[in-house]
Each structure stands twice: as C-alpha cells, then as structure tokens.
Write a protein that holds these residues in place. Sequence first.
Motif, PDB file in Angstrom:
ATOM      1  N   GLU A   2       0.852  -1.188   0.000  1.00 36.77           N
ATOM      2  CA  GLU A   2       0.000   0.000   0.000  1.00 36.77           C
ATOM      3  C   GLU A   2       0.893   1.244   0.000  1.00 36.77           C
ATOM      4  OE1 GLU A   2      -3.483   2.202   2.685  1.00 36.77           O
ATOM      5  OE2 GLU A   2      -2.921   0.100   3.060  1.00 36.77           O
ATOM      6  N   ILE A   3       0.612   2.146  -0.929  1.00 35.93           N
ATOM      7  CA  ILE A   3       1.349   3.406  -1.010  1.00 35.93           C
ATOM      8  C   ILE A   3       0.344   4.543  -1.114  1.00 35.93           C
ATOM      9  CG2 ILE A   3       3.407   2.399  -2.067  1.00 35.93           C
ATOM     10  CD1 ILE A   3       2.384   3.385  -4.766  1.00 35.93           C
ATOM     11  N   SER A   4       0.756   5.719  -0.644  1.00 39.36           N
ATOM     12  CA  SER A   4      -0.105   6.897  -0.683  1.00 39.36           C
ATOM     13  C   SER A   4       0.759   8.122  -0.946  1.00 39.36           C
ATOM     14  CB  SER A   4      -0.872   7.053   0.640  1.00 39.36           C
ATOM     15  OG  SER A   4      -1.660   8.233   0.614  1.00 39.36           O
ATOM     16  N   VAL A  31       7.870  -3.729  -6.334  1.00 41.25           N
ATOM     17  CA  VAL A  31       7.891  -3.001  -5.062  1.00 41.25           C
ATOM     18  C   VAL A  31       8.834  -3.722  -4.107  1.00 41.25           C
ATOM     19  CG1 VAL A  31       6.487  -2.048  -3.201  1.00 41.25           C
ATOM     20  CG2 VAL A  31       5.483  -2.362  -5.477  1.00 41.25           C
ATOM     21  N   LEU A  36      10.437   1.612  -5.306  1.00 46.03           N
ATOM     22  CA  LEU A  36       9.384   1.126  -6.198  1.00 46.03           C
ATOM     23  C   LEU A  36       9.842   1.388  -7.621  1.00 46.03           C
ATOM     24  CD1 LEU A  36       5.568   1.480  -5.903  1.00 46.03           C
ATOM     25  CD2 LEU A  36       6.662   2.252  -7.993  1.00 46.03           C
ATOM     26  N   PRO A  55      11.135   5.391  -0.961  1.00 48.09           N
ATOM     27  CA  PRO A  55      10.070   5.510   0.046  1.00 48.09           C
ATOM     28  C   PRO A  55       9.821   6.944   0.498  1.00 48.09           C
ATOM     29  CG  PRO A  55      11.465   3.622   0.553  1.00 48.09           C
ATOM     30  CD  PRO A  55      12.120   4.345  -0.586  1.00 48.09           C
ATOM     31  N   PHE A  58       6.874   9.043  -1.060  1.00 38.14           N
ATOM     32  CA  PHE A  58       5.467   8.800  -0.737  1.00 38.14           C
ATOM     33  C   PHE A  58       5.140   9.311   0.668  1.00 38.14           C
ATOM     34  CE2 PHE A  58       6.982   5.521  -3.621  1.00 38.14           C
ATOM     35  CZ  PHE A  58       6.035   5.555  -4.632  1.00 38.14           C
ATOM     36  N   TYR A  61       4.296   4.281   2.804  1.00 43.11           N
ATOM     37  CA  TYR A  61       4.919   3.241   1.981  1.00 43.11           C
ATOM     38  C   TYR A  61       5.037   1.971   2.814  1.00 43.11           C
ATOM     39  CZ  TYR A  61       8.234   1.170  -1.359  1.00 43.11           C
ATOM     40  OH  TYR A  61       8.854   0.359  -2.273  1.00 43.11           O
ATOM     41  N   ASN A  62       4.170   0.994   2.494  1.00 39.12           N
ATOM     42  CA  ASN A  62       4.129  -0.259   3.260  1.00 39.12           C
ATOM     43  C   ASN A  62       4.230  -1.432   2.290  1.00 39.12           C
ATOM     44  OD1 ASN A  62       3.664   1.099   5.770  1.00 39.12           O
ATOM     45  ND2 ASN A  62       1.500   1.311   5.194  1.00 39.12           N
ATOM     46  N   THR A  92      -4.145   6.663  -3.294  1.00 32.26           N
ATOM     47  CA  THR A  92      -3.726   5.443  -2.598  1.00 32.26           C
ATOM     48  C   THR A  92      -3.774   4.277  -3.576  1.00 32.26           C
ATOM     49  OG1 THR A  92      -4.604   6.260  -0.495  1.00 32.26           O
ATOM     50  CG2 THR A  92      -4.152   3.908  -0.654  1.00 32.26           C
TER      51      THR A  92
END
Length: 412
Positions: A2-4, A31, A36, A55, A58, A61-62, A92
């Motif tokens: 999951e990224i935002s 990823v 990424l 990272p 973002f 960044y998970n 997201t």
Amino acid sequence: MEISLSDNALKTFARCITCLARIGNELAIQVYSSQLLFHTINSSRSAYQCIALKPGFFDAYNVSGNSVQCSVLLKAVCAVLRTPITNIDHLTVRLPDPDASKLQWILDCYNGMRKTYWITCNVEPDIQHLSLDRQKFPSNFVVSPRDLSRLLANFQSSLQEITIIATEPSSLPLDASNEIGGKAVELRSYMDPTKDNDTLLHTQLWIDPKEEFLQYVHTGDPIDVTFSVKELKAFLSFCEGCEVDLHLHFEKAGEPILMAPKFGLEDGSHSNFDATLVLATMLISQLHEGAASEPLAGATRTHPHTEERNASYMQQENCRANVSSELPSDHTRIWSDLSVSAFKSISPLEERRAQGETILNDDRQREMQRISTMQISGLTSVPGNNPIDSNVPTEKDHGQEPQVHLSRCDAR
C-alpha cells in the motif's frame, strides 16, 4: 502493498505515468522495501524506460514481504488519472495480497468524493531488466529541456529519426569567417534512403556546445548516433515538467543511447526519484554516407542570406509561431532543403520539356546539315519529315477498462 502520495509528489507521479504511456503499453511494477520500480518497453523492443521512486517520495509506503510485482495496462492507469490532479487530495494504491488479481486505486478528492478503481493485473509479469553504467559512456552532454525543445522546433514535426554528430571542439577551426568553425555538435534529420524523400525537408543544425549546452564531453574521432524522435520528445516533456536538465550518454552508431535527468550539481543520489530511458540506435554510421555535410557547409558559407530564408521557411512549415518570432542565434547555423536524395531545382515536368527541346534542336541541326549537303552537290530533293515532337507525358488495444465505484464521504 500500500502506497499513498499527494501534492507535488502526486504531480510528479502523474508525469511518470504519462511519460511511460508514450513509450510502451504495459506497466510492470516491482515493489521493494528500498524502492518502487516502474518498467515499460515498446512493442518493437527498441525503447526501454525505468523509473525508480524511493520511500521518501510517498506519504505512506508499506510492503509486506520481500517484494511484490505485477503488471497492468498503462491505458487503464491513464484512465484512472483522468481526473484533474488539482482536484485530488491524495492517491492510494493497494494490492491486498501478492496473489491478488486486481490492483486497487483510490482517489480522495477535495470535494469529499472518493473514487475507487480496480484494475486487472498480471501477478507473473515478464519484466525486462537492462543495466547500463552511465559512467562507461565516453561521450555525453547536458542540456536544458527548453533549449533542446527550441532546437528541435526547427525540424519537421513528422520527423521520425534524428542524428547527433559529436566532434571534439579542439579539432575545429575557430576562424570567425568560418560559420561552421567552433560548432562541434550537429543535429541532422535522418531520411530513409529506400524511400522517396524529394518532398521531405532535410535540416542540419551546427551547434556551439559552449553556448547551447550546460556540459559537453567528447574526445577523439567524430561519432554519430541516430535514434527515434518520438521517445526523445516524451522524455523531454517529462524532464521539463519536473524542472530538471536532460543528460544524454552515447558511444557510437549501433550502441544504445541513455538519457537521464540531471539534478543540478548533484549526481542524483540524494533525490527521491530517478528515471532512465534507453533507445536503440542505427547500426550504419551517417558519417560515411556520401559526406553530404561538407557541400552543405560550403553552401551555407557562400549564401548566408539564403540560410536565413530557408530557416524561416522551415519554421513556417512547422507552424512554430513562437520560434519564428525569435531572432536566429549566432551560435547555431541552420541549413534546410526540400530534397535529400538529389539537390536539383527543376521539376520532372520541366526536365522532360528540356529533353524534348534538346531532341528538337538536334533534329533541326541534322536537317540543316542534310539540306546544305544537297545544295553543294547540286541535287534537288524533297524536304524531309517534320522533327519528332516530344511526348509530355494500424493495432488496436482491447485492454479492460478499470472498474470504478463512487461513494460519498463526509466532508472533512
């Protein structure tokens, strides 16, 4: 995974997707915990682009596990980003598990609207890796995107390939009377010799790297590389939008040319994103194709006013009003002609008429000689026949559109 992201990072992310979509059709995503990666390659496998986002780029960044990889159609991703970026608060991207068949994209807008897209993805993509060391290329130069766009505006918009010829500056004469002297770089439009090029515009630019480029490195014999203009313009727009300079690395004809953004005085190691575009070049060197540049250079030196008129006509053909209004630079010389295969100023119809007139004159001369001979011999003869008159004679994508779900959220 999951990224935002939001704000300026979201704008840069959208530019990345737009540039990738102008290169290839499929987006491969890798990823890792450290970065990424976006990969794409065109259908002819002559252009490859990779964009790396760290990272710190973002907001969130998970990554679960060591790595996650999948691929989606760039056409579907562009459809997700069709919403104006100025209306999006944050984006997201979520992959529920490594084996998930769909990638979720969530757009939270400023007006409280939430848009959710599900894009079908391939969890076992065919990812191509291309590793080239930028430091091993013997020749390179750094140019501002706006300056290179201004130079490319002198060429026809329909041009498909362009040739860059690099020469060692110290090997050229610096005589002020020689308009080509000191201009170590040449940009030349490439014309396919197997096609009819009589109606195409052939253009050559001689450039002084000290005035047009921010950095120029080349030693030894002259070299040239011929590559596609389409991918160059796509990467040029990307660098201009990100407000970074363009760094080109090349070696010789037949070897790939590498382009990357130049982050000021730094090497890019402290930047939170990086990009690489690798293009294939033609195997045949244009330096040995008839040595056409020397006669053209002589013509430019002999007719400086004709050079300016040709440059103005070329700019009108390209409909570049903003470029044609500028005064020509003293550091760049331009030559253009409507024919590359043969430099002639008469049309085929006029040539046939000239041949007909030549035949007619030859027949008249033979007739006069025959009549003169008959008069000397004292014989009478019937006039001869009249002289002979001359005869004037597309692949369609069937990608799956992303599914969208709209829901109303409470205004924050």
